[in-house]
Design a protein around this motif. Structure first.
Motif, PDB file in Angstrom:
ATOM      1  N   LYS A   3       0.832  -1.205   0.000  1.00 29.31           N
ATOM      2  CA  LYS A   3       0.000   0.000   0.000  1.00 29.31           C
ATOM      3  C   LYS A   3       0.864   1.250   0.000  1.00 29.31           C
ATOM      4  O   LYS A   3       0.549   2.219  -0.680  1.00 29.31           O
ATOM      5  CB  LYS A   3      -0.914   0.021   1.228  1.00 29.31           C
ATOM      6  N   PHE A   4       1.947   1.211   0.772  1.00 31.51           N
ATOM      7  CA  PHE A   4       2.845   2.363   0.848  1.00 31.51           C
ATOM      8  C   PHE A   4       3.442   2.665  -0.515  1.00 31.51           C
ATOM      9  O   PHE A   4       3.404   3.802  -0.985  1.00 31.51           O
ATOM     10  CB  PHE A   4       3.956   2.108   1.873  1.00 31.51           C
ATOM     11  N   TYR A   5       4.012   1.645  -1.162  1.00 31.60           N
ATOM     12  CA  TYR A   5       4.599   1.856  -2.482  1.00 31.60           C
ATOM     13  C   TYR A   5       3.532   2.228  -3.514  1.00 31.60           C
ATOM     14  O   TYR A   5       3.793   3.032  -4.408  1.00 31.60           O
ATOM     15  CB  TYR A   5       5.369   0.618  -2.940  1.00 31.60           C
ATOM     16  N   GLY A   6       2.358   1.661  -3.395  1.00 37.98           N
ATOM     17  CA  GLY A   6       1.281   2.013  -4.319  1.00 37.98           C
ATOM     18  C   GLY A   6       0.874   3.460  -4.192  1.00 37.98           C
ATOM     19  O   GLY A   6       0.695   4.164  -5.191  1.00 37.98           O
ATOM     20  N   LEU A   7       0.721   3.935  -2.969  1.00 37.96           N
ATOM     21  CA  LEU A   7       0.373   5.339  -2.738  1.00 37.96           C
ATOM     22  C   LEU A   7       1.507   6.255  -3.171  1.00 37.96           C
ATOM     23  O   LEU A   7       1.278   7.299  -3.792  1.00 37.96           O
ATOM     24  CB  LEU A   7       0.036   5.559  -1.262  1.00 37.96           C
ATOM     25  N   LEU A   8       2.725   5.859  -2.881  1.00 35.72           N
ATOM     26  CA  LEU A   8       3.893   6.657  -3.237  1.00 35.72           C
ATOM     27  C   LEU A   8       4.025   6.804  -4.748  1.00 35.72           C
ATOM     28  O   LEU A   8       4.107   7.916  -5.277  1.00 35.72           O
ATOM     29  CB  LEU A   8       5.151   6.009  -2.659  1.00 35.72           C
ATOM     30  N   ILE A   9       3.994   5.698  -5.445  1.00 30.82           N
ATOM     31  CA  ILE A   9       4.157   5.729  -6.896  1.00 30.82           C
ATOM     32  C   ILE A   9       2.921   6.319  -7.572  1.00 30.82           C
ATOM     33  O   ILE A   9       3.028   7.066  -8.551  1.00 30.82           O
ATOM     34  CB  ILE A   9       4.492   4.325  -7.426  1.00 30.82           C
ATOM     35  N   LEU A  54       4.084  17.084  -2.851  1.00 32.54           N
ATOM     36  CA  LEU A  54       4.323  17.275  -1.421  1.00 32.54           C
ATOM     37  C   LEU A  54       3.952  16.026  -0.636  1.00 32.54           C
ATOM     38  O   LEU A  54       4.679  15.621   0.282  1.00 32.54           O
ATOM     39  CB  LEU A  54       3.534  18.489  -0.921  1.00 32.54           C
ATOM     40  N   LEU A  55       2.839  15.393  -0.994  1.00 34.49           N
ATOM     41  CA  LEU A  55       2.443  14.139  -0.350  1.00 34.49           C
ATOM     42  C   LEU A  55       3.506  13.060  -0.556  1.00 34.49           C
ATOM     43  O   LEU A  55       3.864  12.340   0.380  1.00 34.49           O
ATOM     44  CB  LEU A  55       1.097  13.657  -0.899  1.00 34.49           C
ATOM     45  N   THR A  56       4.031  12.966  -1.763  1.00 30.87           N
ATOM     46  CA  THR A  56       5.072  11.987  -2.044  1.00 30.87           C
ATOM     47  C   THR A  56       6.315  12.258  -1.202  1.00 30.87           C
ATOM     48  O   THR A  56       6.896  11.335  -0.626  1.00 30.87           O
ATOM     49  CB  THR A  56       5.437  12.013  -3.544  1.00 30.87           C
ATOM     50  N   ALA A  57       6.710  13.518  -1.115  1.00 30.82           N
ATOM     51  CA  ALA A  57       7.887  13.858  -0.323  1.00 30.82           C
ATOM     52  C   ALA A  57       7.655  13.573   1.159  1.00 30.82           C
ATOM     53  O   ALA A  57       8.556  13.080   1.847  1.00 30.82           O
ATOM     54  CB  ALA A  57       8.240  15.328  -0.525  1.00 30.82           C
ATOM     55  N   LEU A  58       6.453  13.840   1.657  1.00 30.73           N
ATOM     56  CA  LEU A  58       6.153  13.567   3.056  1.00 30.73           C
ATOM     57  C   LEU A  58       6.144  12.067   3.354  1.00 30.73           C
ATOM     58  O   LEU A  58       6.591  11.632   4.421  1.00 30.73           O
ATOM     59  CB  LEU A  58       4.822  14.187   3.458  1.00 30.73           C
ATOM     60  N   LEU A  59       5.649  11.267   2.429  1.00 27.38           N
ATOM     61  CA  LEU A  59       5.681   9.811   2.603  1.00 27.38           C
ATOM     62  C   LEU A  59       7.114   9.289   2.661  1.00 27.38           C
ATOM     63  O   LEU A  59       7.440   8.436   3.486  1.00 27.38           O
ATOM     64  CB  LEU A  59       4.914   9.121   1.477  1.00 27.38           C
ATOM     65  N   ILE A  60       7.952   9.806   1.795  1.00 26.40           N
ATOM     66  CA  ILE A  60       9.354   9.383   1.806  1.00 26.40           C
ATOM     67  C   ILE A  60      10.039   9.834   3.087  1.00 26.40           C
ATOM     68  O   ILE A  60      10.781   9.070   3.710  1.00 26.40           O
ATOM     69  CB  ILE A  60      10.079   9.912   0.551  1.00 26.40           C
ATOM     70  N   PHE A  61       9.785  11.069   3.495  1.00 24.65           N
ATOM     71  CA  PHE A  61      10.396  11.572   4.716  1.00 24.65           C
ATOM     72  C   PHE A  61       9.954  10.775   5.941  1.00 24.65           C
ATOM     73  O   PHE A  61      10.765  10.461   6.813  1.00 24.65           O
ATOM     74  CB  PHE A  61      10.050  13.057   4.905  1.00 24.65           C
ATOM     75  N   SER A  62       8.683  10.424   5.991  1.00 28.04           N
ATOM     76  CA  SER A  62       8.208   9.657   7.140  1.00 28.04           C
ATOM     77  C   SER A  62       8.813   8.255   7.177  1.00 28.04           C
ATOM     78  O   SER A  62       9.069   7.714   8.247  1.00 28.04           O
ATOM     79  CB  SER A  62       6.683   9.571   7.137  1.00 28.04           C
ATOM     80  N   SER A  63       9.052   7.663   6.008  1.00 32.36           N
ATOM     81  CA  SER A  63       9.675   6.342   5.997  1.00 32.36           C
ATOM     82  C   SER A  63      11.150   6.420   6.386  1.00 32.36           C
ATOM     83  O   SER A  63      11.672   5.516   7.034  1.00 32.36           O
ATOM     84  CB  SER A  63       9.514   5.681   4.639  1.00 32.36           C
ATOM     85  N   TYR A  73      14.342   0.502  -1.453  1.00 34.76           N
ATOM     86  CA  TYR A  73      14.288   1.120  -2.770  1.00 34.76           C
ATOM     87  C   TYR A  73      13.963   2.606  -2.708  1.00 34.76           C
ATOM     88  O   TYR A  73      13.727   3.219  -3.737  1.00 34.76           O
ATOM     89  CB  TYR A  73      13.255   0.420  -3.652  1.00 34.76           C
ATOM     90  N   LEU A  74      13.960   3.191  -1.541  1.00 31.72           N
ATOM     91  CA  LEU A  74      13.557   4.588  -1.429  1.00 31.72           C
ATOM     92  C   LEU A  74      14.625   5.567  -1.912  1.00 31.72           C
ATOM     93  O   LEU A  74      14.287   6.644  -2.379  1.00 31.72           O
ATOM     94  CB  LEU A  74      13.170   4.914   0.014  1.00 31.72           C
ATOM     95  N   GLU A  75      15.885   5.222  -1.799  1.00 30.72           N
ATOM     96  CA  GLU A  75      16.931   6.148  -2.229  1.00 30.72           C
ATOM     97  C   GLU A  75      16.858   6.453  -3.728  1.00 30.72           C
ATOM     98  O   GLU A  75      16.913   7.618  -4.111  1.00 30.72           O
ATOM     99  CB  GLU A  75      18.296   5.630  -1.822  1.00 30.72           C
ATOM    100  N   PRO A  76      16.712   5.452  -4.605  1.00 25.49           N
ATOM    101  CA  PRO A  76      16.536   5.800  -6.022  1.00 25.49           C
ATOM    102  C   PRO A  76      15.234   6.554  -6.286  1.00 25.49           C
ATOM    103  O   PRO A  76      15.180   7.412  -7.165  1.00 25.49           O
ATOM    104  CB  PRO A  76      16.518   4.452  -6.740  1.00 25.49           C
TER     105      PRO A  76
END
Length: 101
Positions: A3-9, A54-63, A73-76
């Motif tokens: 779900k996290f990757y689905g929402l992120l992508i 902004l939502l994508t950046a916040l999801l990455i920051f929270s992870s 796989y978050l760094e790439p």
């Protein structure tokens, strides 16, 4: 995890689609929905695009804040986000500014 990757992508791709095809979407919405000037739709899409990035950046920051090792796989994705978001955002803002005159 999926779900996290689905929402992120999903939010990342939708924001990029709004950046690249914003003019066509604005014309389509103006022609087939409420017939207002397309510049208002384009402005709304530009704001929505910014919020999705902004939502994508916040999801990455929270992870990263959780420091979970399963998100390897978050760094790439971060590199791709900043390169794509920056260039697409500049283009979208330029197009919106040109439409407003």
């Amino acid at each position: 995890m999926k779900k996290f990757y689905g929402l992120l992508i999903g939010s990342f791709l939708l924001a990029t689609i709004f950046c690249v095809f914003g003019q066509g979407i604005a014309y389509f919405l103006s022609e087939y929905f409420i017939p207002i000037w397309p510049v208002y739709y384009l402005t709304g899409l530009t704001i929505l695009r910014f919020l999705l990035y902004l939502l994508t950046a916040l999801l990455i920051f929270s992870s990263f804040k959780k420091q979970d090792s399963t998100y390897k796989y978050l760094e790439p994705i971060v590199v791709l986000l900043f390169i794509t978001a920056f260039s697409a955002s500049l283009w979208s803002l330029f197009v919106t500014a040109m439409w407003w005159g």
